[in-house]
Design a protein around this motif. Structure first.
Motif, PDB file in Angstrom:
ATOM      1  N   GLN A 247      -9.385   0.027   8.484  1.00 11.56           N
ATOM      2  CA  GLN A 247      -8.950   0.823   7.334  1.00 11.56           C
ATOM      3  C   GLN A 247      -7.533   1.323   7.584  1.00 11.56           C
ATOM      4  OE1 GLN A 247     -10.620   4.877   6.301  1.00 11.56           O
ATOM      5  NE2 GLN A 247     -11.404   3.737   4.535  1.00 11.56           N
ATOM      6  N   GLU A 300      -8.244  -0.051   1.940  1.00 12.51           N
ATOM      7  CA  GLU A 300      -7.092   0.785   1.551  1.00 12.51           C
ATOM      8  C   GLU A 300      -5.771   0.178   2.055  1.00 12.51           C
ATOM      9  OE1 GLU A 300      -7.698   3.067  -0.468  1.00 12.51           O
ATOM     10  OE2 GLU A 300      -9.662   3.955  -0.070  1.00 12.51           O
ATOM     11  N   ARG A 303      -2.276   2.005   1.814  1.00  9.46           N
ATOM     12  CA  ARG A 303      -2.023   3.324   2.404  1.00  9.46           C
ATOM     13  C   ARG A 303      -1.017   3.266   3.549  1.00  9.46           C
ATOM     14  NH1 ARG A 303      -4.872   7.723   1.103  1.00  9.46           N
ATOM     15  NH2 ARG A 303      -6.627   7.459  -0.315  1.00  9.46           N
ATOM     16  N   ASN A 350      -6.975   1.148  -3.787  1.00 11.98           N
ATOM     17  CA  ASN A 350      -7.352   2.172  -4.757  1.00 11.98           C
ATOM     18  C   ASN A 350      -6.235   2.314  -5.792  1.00 11.98           C
ATOM     19  OD1 ASN A 350      -8.127   4.414  -6.178  1.00 11.98           O
ATOM     20  ND2 ASN A 350      -8.232   5.788  -4.424  1.00 11.98           N
ATOM     21  N   ASP A 353      -4.797   6.034  -6.787  1.00 15.90           N
ATOM     22  CA  ASP A 353      -4.008   6.870  -5.882  1.00 15.90           C
ATOM     23  C   ASP A 353      -2.529   6.675  -6.182  1.00 15.90           C
ATOM     24  OD1 ASP A 353      -2.880   8.299  -3.789  1.00 15.90           O
ATOM     25  OD2 ASP A 353      -4.481   7.743  -2.411  1.00 15.90           O
TER      26      ASP A 353
END
Length: 478
Positions: A247, A300, A303, A350, A353
């Motif tokens: 992640q 993710e 990120r 996502n 976000d």
């Protein structure tokens, strides 16, 4: 084809959808009917509904349900129109994305839908104005060409197919005018629109699996609660792959993902050892086990700073790279010219976000992007404390009525970008009514409140507030 039969048909449908014509002061529409012999002869015939505040004749304002008929057994044109006097009460309504979204579903290749329903300056395209099947009403079309935001050619209005299209346009107008006032009205509108509304497939795993086999490196993107990570794991299991998982976060680095040095804490003296990152471990396993599929799941993915994390391996993500004379060093004594055929990557992103980095175009080209949108979970219907739900595994329930309310608000008020903020179906799964109420109170309510505070979905604030006030007795503005 009988004009009077269709006039009666649309009035019956209007009543079925909640329209009222009780008295002069309590009516849902004014009917316009200009279908005498002269208008029919001169190609100027029309009939339909206009705003209840307008007069029965002369110029009018705002949205109308307008039908251009003929008595020659030739195609009709069914339209959402705008009065020649422009907007008076409906301009804000014209700006709602959901209005265009709704009517775009009601038109096909023999119809037209403007990109902006508030636009009364742009004419209809040649596919309508120059359509050979509409030459018998070409003068009418020319007259109203700038004030028909959407229209559909109907070959035979008295056929089942023709009545289905007309009923759907009346249902769309009923939603626009907010005619439905009870469950029967709303159900009738839903039934009329159902054949035209695009429905999402319930289980997308098969489609994702097919895309993965074709493209090898894919990104599942969508709002939270749409099952991106669950789908990724499910696909990996379904193809019987060895799965590696990582992640990403803001501090993820090249050394975490590819190769780095770390202190060897097992020794008394300070020394450093090389460590393979999650990508390199998965890749090494794929190279050493060529007969076994290997899937690396990157949760993710947006990120992290992807340029820093990927480094030179960025080059390798070409799903059709057959031959390469460039060797990339993954780690000491581990170099590859191309990623092996049994190596796959499923990443998740996502889309709700807004604080995350934008993925650059070069990476977008190397990955296939699969949208994960909120969808109804079909299953066994069951009543649970007067809430309609669908049963899902592990004795949990999908609260479809709560999902449907939130989905309808987003569909009507959200821009294309704001649709990415809609809470996914995972938010509406709970073991009982009490747990669902807690999910609404402590998860969905704060999420929607945050959106509104950031200036998003402003037009929907009263709809959201009404839902939360009714469902959990909380106001967004206290």
């Amino acid at each position: 084809m009988s004009i009077e039969n269709i006039r009666q048909f649309i009035k019956e449908k209007a009543e079925e959808f909640g329209a009222k014509m009780d008295s002069e002061f309590n009516k849902s529409y004014v009917e316009r009917n200009n279908t005498g012999q002269e208008p029919l002869k001169d190609n100027g015939a029309y009939f339909g509904f206009i705003h209840p505040e307008e007069e029965v004749s002369g110029p009018f304002h705002d949205f109308s349900l307008t039908i251009f008929p003929n008595d020659q057994n030739k195609p009709w044109l069914v339209c959402l129109g705008i009065g020649s006097s422009g907007f008076k009460n409906d301009y804000e309504l014209a700006t709602y994305p959901g209005l265009r979204r709704l009517f775009s579903n009601l038109t096909n290749e023999r119809g037209f839908c403007k990109t902006d329903f508030s636009d009364i300056e742009t004419s209809l395209p040649k596919s309508i104005t120059g359509n050979p099947s509409l030459q018998h009403i070409k003068n009418t079309i020319k007259t109203y060409t700038k004030v028909l935001p959407t229209c559909q050619i109907v070959n035979d209005p008295e056929s089942e197919e023709g009545k289905e299209v007309i009923a759907a346009f009346v249902a769309g107008y009923a939603k626009l005018r907010d005619w439905p006032t009870n469950k029967d009205h709303r159900k009738a509108v839903t039934v009329a629109l159902e054949p035209f509304l695009k429905t999402e497939i319930n289980d997308k795993a098969e489609e994702v699996e097919s895309l993965l086999m074709e493209r090898k490196y894919i990104v599942l993107q969508g709002p939270p609660g749409t099952g991106k990570t669950r789908t990724a794991k499910g696909v990996a299991d379904n193809i019987n792959a060895m799965t590696f998982f990582t992640q990403f976060h803001a501090e993820t680095s090249y050394s975490d993902f590819i190769f780095g040095l770390r202190p060897d804490t097992a020794n008394e003296k300070l020394r450093y050892r090389g460590y393979l990152g999650s990508f390199s471990e998965a890749l090494k396993h794929a190279v050493e086990h060529s007969s076994k599929k290997v899937v690396l799941i990157i949760d993710e993915i947006n990120r992290a700073n992807l340029s820093n994390v990927l480094g030179p391996i960025f080059y390798l993500f070409e799903h059709k790279m057959d031959v390469s004379n460039v060797e990339i060093e993954i780690s000491p004594n581990f170099k590859v010219k191309k990623l092996p055929n049994n190596f796959f990557v499923i990443a998740t992103m996502n889309s709700a976000d807004r604080s995350l980095a934008v993925v650059d175009f070069a990476l977008r080209r190397r990955f296939a992007w699969y949208p994960m949108t909120p969808k109804i979970i079909n299953g066994q219907n069951k009543k649970l404390e007067n809430v309609s739900v669908n049963k899902v595994p592990n004795e949990e329930f999908f609260f479809k009525e709560d999902f449907a309310v939130i989905e309808e608000i987003f569909n009507w008020y959200a821009s294309s970008t704001e649709l990415n903020l809609q809470p996914g179906e995972g938010y509406f799964i709970a073991k009982n009514e009490t747990e669902m109420l807690n999910r609404i109170r402590y998860e969905i309510f704060p999420l929607i409140k945050e959106y509104l505070q950031e200036g998003l979905l402003r037009n929907a604030k009263e709809e959201f507030n009404n839902y939360f006030s009714t469902r959990i007795n909380l106001s967004l503005f206290e």
